[in-house]
Design an enzyme around this catalytic site. Structure first.
Site, PDB file in Angstrom:
ATOM      1  N   ASP A  60       0.358  -0.982  -0.013  1.00 40.83           N
ATOM      2  CA  ASP A  60       0.107  -0.271   0.077  1.00 40.83           C
ATOM      3  C   ASP A  60       1.188   1.087  -0.303  1.00 40.83           C
ATOM      4  O   ASP A  60       1.909   1.254   0.265  1.00 40.83           O
ATOM      5  CB  ASP A  60      -0.811   0.083   0.712  1.00 40.83           C
ATOM      6  CG  ASP A  60      -2.250  -0.492   1.199  1.00 40.83           C
ATOM      7  OD1 ASP A  60      -2.128  -1.680  -0.243  1.00 40.83           O
ATOM      8  OD2 ASP A  60      -3.264  -1.088   1.817  1.00 40.83           O
ATOM      9  N   HIS A  83       3.630  -2.013   3.054  1.00 44.12           N
ATOM     10  CA  HIS A  83       3.660  -1.035   2.528  1.00 44.12           C
ATOM     11  C   HIS A  83       5.348  -0.503   1.632  1.00 44.12           C
ATOM     12  O   HIS A  83       6.272  -1.079   3.047  1.00 44.12           O
ATOM     13  CB  HIS A  83       3.573   0.546   3.716  1.00 44.12           C
ATOM     14  CG  HIS A  83       2.434   0.342   4.147  1.00 44.12           C
ATOM     15  ND1 HIS A  83       1.958  -0.502   5.050  1.00 44.12           N
ATOM     16  CD2 HIS A  83       1.434   1.044   4.187  1.00 44.12           C
ATOM     17  CE1 HIS A  83       0.738  -0.486   5.636  1.00 44.12           C
ATOM     18  NE2 HIS A  83       0.396   0.441   5.157  1.00 44.12           N
TER      19      HIS A  83
END
Length: 355
Positions: free
Chosen positions: A71, A226
């Site tokens: 992400d 991430h």
């Protein structure tokens, strides 16, 4: 005067001859192209389309698949490091990108796409969509879709809501929403949050997270990370080869669901897929089941109850996986059940006979 008339007549005749000759040449060219070479004409004068072929699926339900997802990116330095380790280990992943990072990281997104990675949508500005007006929500979804389509040639088919917040807006988003079953919590261990951490402690943190993921990973898991932190890139350099060594194949979310036989539907939420559940491992979509007690055995999310025994009709209730229900009647591929004071039809392929 006579000379002028003769001259005009001669010119007219000459033009007529030229037109006739031109028409003949056009006909000859047409014959050569369409007839495939009368009198030894050039066979390469027209491109012949190859017959379409059907490629076998890259992965099957027997494969040990897992989907790594990232992400908030991309970020050129860290995302490319992650792509490097994926490429080295023969894997791919799904990157849920934020709109405001697209233009400045275009080459990184293109590289990921060319490698076979999946580019998903993580909103345009990382807003909490449950707090947005409908118009703002649509802008958050549509702008990245359009930008990614312009950049790569295809729009994202998957969405991840910022902060995982989607309650009440799944239908407004209008795409399959991908959550996760494994949270590495890598963002909690990013270097900016641990400025006083020693190198020894940082290494210990990396090893602990990597060991937890590798030891507890299951077929069908969706792993959350991430790709904007150096810590996360370092973590991938441990997790990726560790999972491959345990026999996992690192695939995109869409590839995993396709291989395990489940269709990702717009407006639905997905956390993982259990390929060993009876409904996935032994699907019988056209079977007619007997009335009785059954257990919902989906991939880990919910089973849709519909108005009619037809996948295109309205969903009136969602039955959680593992729920025991009574089937009162059935037709080919569908069962009539009652749940939460609602009655309707469910796909019988996702029901397991209760003991």
């Amino acid at each position: 005067m006579k000379k002028h008339r003769y001259l005009i007549a001669a010119i007219s005749v000459l033009l007529a001859v030229i037109l006739v000759l031109s028409g003949c040449k056009g006909k000859d060219d047409s014959v050569n192209k369409t007839a495939g070479g009368v009198g030894g004409s050039d066979l390469n004068s027209e491109t012949v389309a190859a017959e379409p072929t059907t490629q076998p699926p890259r992965y099957t339900a027997q494969d040990k698949l897992i989907a790594l997802t990232f992400d908030d990116g991309p970020r050129e330095s860290t995302t490319n490091r992650i792509l490097d380790v994926l490429a080295k280990n023969g894997g791919v992943a799904t990157f849920f990108v934020v709109g405001y990072n697209i233009d400045s990281n275009a080459s990184t997104i293109k590289r990921a796409k060319e490698m076979g990675c999946e580019i998903g949508n993580h909103s345009n500005d990382h807003k909490t969509l449950t707090k947005c007006s409908y118009d703002t929500l649509r802008e958050q979804v549509d702008k990245p879709n359009e930008a990614i389509k312009t950049l790569t040639g295809s729009a994202p088919v998957l969405f991840r809501a910022p902060g995982g917040a989607f309650k009440g807006v799944t239908q407004d988003i209008g795409m399959p929403l991908i959550q996760w079953s494994v949270d590495t919590n890598d963002w909690k261990f990013k270097d900016a949050a641990h400025k006083g951490r020693s190198q020894k402690q940082r290494t210990a943190d990396l090893n602990k997270i990597a060991e937890d993921v590798i030891e507890n990973a299951k077929k069908g898991d969706i792993v959350l990370m991430h790709d904007i932190y150096d810590f996360s890139a370092d973590l991938c350099e441990l997790i990726v080869p560790g999972l491959v060594e345990k026999g996992f194949k690192l695939v995109t979310v869409s590839e995993m669901y396709e291989a395990y036989g489940e269709t990702l539907e717009n407006g639905e939420v997905y956390y993982s897929i259990n390929p060993d559940s009876p409904a996935i491992a032994n699907p019988q979509p056209d079977a007619i089941i007997e009335p009785g007690k059954y257990t919902v055995a989906t991939s880990g999310s919910v089973l849709n109850m519909r108005v009619e025994p037809d996948a295109g009709t309205q969903v009136i209730e969602k039955i959680p996986n593992g729920t025991q229900i009574d089937v009162t009647k059935a037709v080919k591929g569908w069962a009539y059940v009652t749940y939460n004071s609602a009655s309707g039809w469910v796909c019988s392929a996702y029901l397991s006979k209760s003991a």
